[in-house]
Design a protein around this motif. Sequence first.
Motif, PDB file in Angstrom:
ATOM      1  N   ALA A 354       0.850  -1.192   0.000  1.00 34.75           N
ATOM      2  CA  ALA A 354       0.000   0.000   0.000  1.00 34.75           C
ATOM      3  C   ALA A 354       0.879   1.232   0.000  1.00 34.75           C
ATOM      4  CB  ALA A 354      -0.898   0.007   1.237  1.00 34.75           C
ATOM      5  N   MET A 439       9.271   0.882  -8.694  1.00 39.46           N
ATOM      6  CA  MET A 439      10.282   0.665  -7.648  1.00 39.46           C
ATOM      7  C   MET A 439      10.347  -0.814  -7.259  1.00 39.46           C
ATOM      8  SD  MET A 439      11.590   3.670  -7.149  1.00 39.46           S
ATOM      9  CE  MET A 439      12.501   3.688  -5.612  1.00 39.46           C
ATOM     10  N   ARG A 440       9.187  -1.436  -7.102  1.00 45.33           N
ATOM     11  CA  ARG A 440       9.154  -2.846  -6.702  1.00 45.33           C
ATOM     12  C   ARG A 440       9.748  -3.744  -7.766  1.00 45.33           C
ATOM     13  NH1 ARG A 440       4.366  -4.729  -7.009  1.00 45.33           N
ATOM     14  NH2 ARG A 440       3.040  -2.891  -7.224  1.00 45.33           N
ATOM     15  N   GLY A 442      12.067  -3.040 -10.015  1.00 44.93           N
ATOM     16  CA  GLY A 442      13.467  -2.829 -10.381  1.00 44.93           C
ATOM     17  C   GLY A 442      13.707  -1.937 -11.572  1.00 44.93           C
ATOM     18  N   PRO A 446      18.955   1.528  -7.351  1.00 46.51           N
ATOM     19  CA  PRO A 446      19.147   2.145  -6.026  1.00 46.51           C
ATOM     20  C   PRO A 446      20.411   2.997  -5.957  1.00 46.51           C
ATOM     21  CG  PRO A 446      19.452  -0.245  -5.925  1.00 46.51           C
ATOM     22  CD  PRO A 446      18.997   0.068  -7.311  1.00 46.51           C
ATOM     23  N   THR A 448      20.851   5.497  -7.758  1.00 45.62           N
ATOM     24  CA  THR A 448      20.466   6.841  -8.185  1.00 45.62           C
ATOM     25  C   THR A 448      20.096   7.718  -6.985  1.00 45.62           C
ATOM     26  OG1 THR A 448      19.430   5.669 -10.026  1.00 45.62           O
ATOM     27  CG2 THR A 448      19.060   8.046  -9.897  1.00 45.62           C
ATOM     28  N   PRO A 449      20.791   8.856  -6.816  1.00 45.43           N
ATOM     29  CA  PRO A 449      20.437   9.739  -5.706  1.00 45.43           C
ATOM     30  C   PRO A 449      18.943  10.081  -5.751  1.00 45.43           C
ATOM     31  CG  PRO A 449      22.472  10.474  -6.716  1.00 45.43           C
ATOM     32  CD  PRO A 449      21.944   9.364  -7.588  1.00 45.43           C
ATOM     33  N   GLY A 450      18.304  10.014  -4.600  1.00 51.51           N
ATOM     34  CA  GLY A 450      16.866  10.274  -4.531  1.00 51.51           C
ATOM     35  C   GLY A 450      16.054   8.995  -4.402  1.00 51.51           C
ATOM     36  N   TYR A 451      16.699   7.838  -4.680  1.00 50.15           N
ATOM     37  CA  TYR A 451      15.999   6.543  -4.626  1.00 50.15           C
ATOM     38  C   TYR A 451      15.329   6.328  -3.273  1.00 50.15           C
ATOM     39  CZ  TYR A 451      15.487   1.402  -5.049  1.00 50.15           C
ATOM     40  OH  TYR A 451      15.005   0.114  -5.103  1.00 50.15           O
ATOM     41  N   LEU A 452      16.071   6.566  -2.201  1.00 53.24           N
ATOM     42  CA  LEU A 452      15.510   6.354  -0.859  1.00 53.24           C
ATOM     43  C   LEU A 452      14.429   7.392  -0.537  1.00 53.24           C
ATOM     44  CD1 LEU A 452      18.730   5.436   1.200  1.00 53.24           C
ATOM     45  CD2 LEU A 452      16.938   3.894   0.424  1.00 53.24           C
ATOM     46  N   LEU A 455      11.206   6.083  -2.052  1.00 50.90           N
ATOM     47  CA  LEU A 455      10.620   5.035  -1.210  1.00 50.90           C
ATOM     48  C   LEU A 455       9.927   5.631   0.015  1.00 50.90           C
ATOM     49  CD1 LEU A 455      13.330   2.224  -1.173  1.00 50.90           C
ATOM     50  CD2 LEU A 455      11.176   2.235  -2.412  1.00 50.90           C
ATOM     51  N   ARG A 456      10.604   6.597   0.654  1.00 50.70           N
ATOM     52  CA  ARG A 456      10.044   7.182   1.873  1.00 50.70           C
ATOM     53  C   ARG A 456       8.789   7.992   1.567  1.00 50.70           C
ATOM     54  NH1 ARG A 456      14.434   9.534   3.711  1.00 50.70           N
ATOM     55  NH2 ARG A 456      14.005  11.365   2.464  1.00 50.70           N
ATOM     56  N   ARG A 459       5.175   6.780   1.034  1.00 53.38           N
ATOM     57  CA  ARG A 459       4.395   6.402   2.219  1.00 53.38           C
ATOM     58  C   ARG A 459       4.356   7.557   3.212  1.00 53.38           C
ATOM     59  NH1 ARG A 459       6.813   2.510  -0.378  1.00 53.38           N
ATOM     60  NH2 ARG A 459       5.626   0.600  -0.721  1.00 53.38           N
ATOM     61  N   CYS A 464       2.553   3.390   5.996  1.00 51.37           N
ATOM     62  CA  CYS A 464       3.651   2.482   5.754  1.00 51.37           C
ATOM     63  C   CYS A 464       4.796   3.223   5.082  1.00 51.37           C
ATOM     64  CB  CYS A 464       3.170   1.375   4.862  1.00 51.37           C
ATOM     65  SG  CYS A 464       1.964   1.912   3.660  1.00 51.37           S
TER      66      CYS A 464
END
Lengths: 464, 464
Positions: A354, A439-440, A442, A446, A448-452, A455-456, A459, A464
């Motif tokens: 979700a 993202m799920r 692929g 990962p 690439t700057p900004g990837y995290l 993800l954050r 949600r 989540c």
Amino acid sequence: MALLFSFPVFLSTIMAGWQPSSSIGSIIRTFLSKYSLIRPNRIYPLLLIMLPFPAVNAHVRVGVTCGFLSSLNHHSRSISTPAFVPNNQNKVSRFNQQQQQRQPGGFRMVTTTKQRAASTKAEISSKIKEDQHSLVSDMLYRIRECNTPIPRDVIEFCVDGKTLGKVTPNLAKLLCSYSDKETESPVFQLTTKEGDKSVSTSPSRRILTLGEEAGTTCISRTNAIMSVMEQLRDDGFISGWRDELYPIAEGFYDEPLLLIERAAVPFVGGLEYGVHINGIVVVPSNKDGDDITTKMWMARRSKTKSKYPGMLDHIVAGGQPANMGLMENVIKECMEEAGIPDELVRKGIQPAGAISYETYVVPRNNRQGEKDDQIGVVSRAVMFCYDLTLPDGFVPKVVDGEVDHFFLWTMDEVMECMGKAYNDPMKPNCYVVVIDYLMRKGYVSPETPGYLDVLRELRSGYCC
Amino acid sequence: MALLFSFPVFLSTIMAGWQPSSSIGSIIRTFLSKYSLIRPNRIYPLLLIMLPFPAVNAHVRVGVTCGFLSSLNHHSRSISTPAFVPNNQNKVSRFNQQQQQRQPGGFRMVTTTKQRAASTKAEISSKIKEDQHSLVSDMLYRIRECNTPIPRDVIEFCVDGKTLGKVTPNLAKLLCSYSDKETESPVFQLTTKEGDKSVSTSPSRRILTLGEEAGTTCISRTNAIMSVMEQLRDDGFISGWRDELYPIAEGFYDEPLLLIERAAVPFVGGLEYGVHINGIVVVPSNKDGDDITTKMWMARRSKTKSKYPGMLDHIVAGGQPANMGLMENVIKECMEEAGIPDELVRKGIQPAGAISYETYVVPRNNRQGEKDDQIGVVSRAVMFCYDLTLPDGFVPKVVDGEVDHFFLWTMDEVMECMGKAYNDPMKPNCYVVVIDYLMRKGYVSPETPGYLDVLRELRSGYCC
């Protein structure tokens, strides 16, 4: 003794890359590379040499390590490391031609600004990296369109000690200014978490809650709130009244503490839930069947829809009614919106997590339809994401008129549509669900700057 | 007029299910069901009947809606809705036999406690639901083993206005009590966010930072901190010294502001990064190849490893060195730990997001090896998750001796291993990565209470 101090300082300075053009630095680096001294298990003999000089030991260790790392930056550039190696199932054609290109080193290398400038040339050559950078940047833009900043001073709407929503102080005051039409007693009240009704205490501890007059049952609360919301509608604050009661609870699986007209949910900052379905087709792209292209079904919303008419949409999506299971709703919506038979849904569906978002909206809130910045609402949503793999050849049908037509897109087209300047965009929250899929599966490296951040921020809302 | 009031109240009371055994209630419900009046598009005529009585309108609407919802609970039980319909790729064998069973209604129905008691029988019959409930409960238990509660009074470790870590006030005081061995000036200092050195202000605004004596370059800071950490090691606070410098930055893609001995990272509450790989094999489980079983490669850790000897582990996992790209590290670790050739990795790998956790650890922190509850550290990790699909028949090899042996598990076995009482558990953080896989691949139904908690808590640490 001065020499003992200065030599390691000099050595570490060179190795840390502060003189990248220095011929002495190059010679030392070439020597270390040639004799493989710059591999992790080879660095320790170097450190051992320095051991007899404890005073300079720490400094040298840092210097040597910095040098070691920066040498490895050069070293690693000679290793073939594609930024992104998609597996068969998710091969992205626009990367196919570029897969042979080499990615410059790792990111997150210990580099100084000077080193960066020196290595710019090598980095520019990587088209993959550039594509991924702009994809991630576009994704963040799209996610942030749904997650507009919420005012810092929002307060909680609590009932029975449970947090049910978020409201701005001005909205809270507005709600408190209305009384139940019948009983003429106030419904909402501002108080503190400890139940102290004096509002003089620290603003951060204030909450909006229901007064005693609203009662303690789901029905009594619902009646009391309904009376206030009907007045807010009549006074032009709430538009798009649906005559549909929506349950408000602490979490999705909890018993609701009250029901509220659907259009009024953001007026207490409550959570709304929906199901969103990625319609996927997997097509063999060569004769042997070992290479596969993934496509996604898209829908064009009907031009007569009240919200986002004519925009791009998922194959199927819908709000989650209180009286249904999620899967039951998925099956119903698939038939109603796209004519997908029950059996195909059951065979191809996969729940996949979700995503959530929070949007600060300033509605047109007076009879003249003017916006009043003082009364904004927090719209909060959780969307359950599903992937529905459909057989190659199956074509969705327009059933209930909410969709104008369906069409099949390659994943390249899906990614192109992320672009900030793309002139035929999707409905904003659809982007967030599609980004979660990419993202799920692929489609984004990962590295690439900004990837995290993606993800954050997928949600941001709550869940989540 | 009294009748006008009482009839709707009576009707709504029955329909809300407060008298589930009442024969009048049953008759009304049967009537509504029989003539399909309890479908969404049929409820409005009922509401219209009530329109001429505005005073009781709101109350009736609530009553009717509650009744409508509770009727639908019964209604929906007659619809075949498996809790979980896995697609071909992810079919879970233990659910296969149960797929024909029917799931009781939707969750998140408007039910009262009485209704719940009345419907218990029907709910118990659902084995699927029971299995999913215990799976989600086990998952939360495993995630929470990694995410132990962090003390509320942790303060930020900041350098150059950037937050680099989290430390407890007692740890901060300990760090401030040490000075650089050479210069004899303090390295760490407690201050406020505004740079006011007086510590008398609100504790919530305090931060730990580096004193002026630590300088403003990466090297000067690293040296100063190294001196303090060496003393902490010598005084028995830091164990497992690795002689490996680790970069500390605000985010994964940012330039590090300082380097620190790896074993000392939690002593400033910095983030550690790693790559974790799910080794997947997809095997046709019938002759036609249209039914597929997924299996996962597991590793048994070597009994000589210092951490978690002999426990279950991923096929491949490893810390992320500063000097490498993520994919480069994945390729290296796959070869070093499991003998997986470069080509197989490139063909089968798929990045699939990241998970994060925060653990509060009280290390043995004096020479006697006793624990001192006063000095706990916050261990924070971000793990990049990858799925590596390997060909059926390929067997990983023990290469570097970190692994004792490899073995292949069905997904049923993987899920069984989640159990709280399972007597041969995985290394704690491996559970979190495997749970992320199960959530992404639809092994858990979003209808299961706790589903959203699992998604949220998988990313407790920082990133996402």
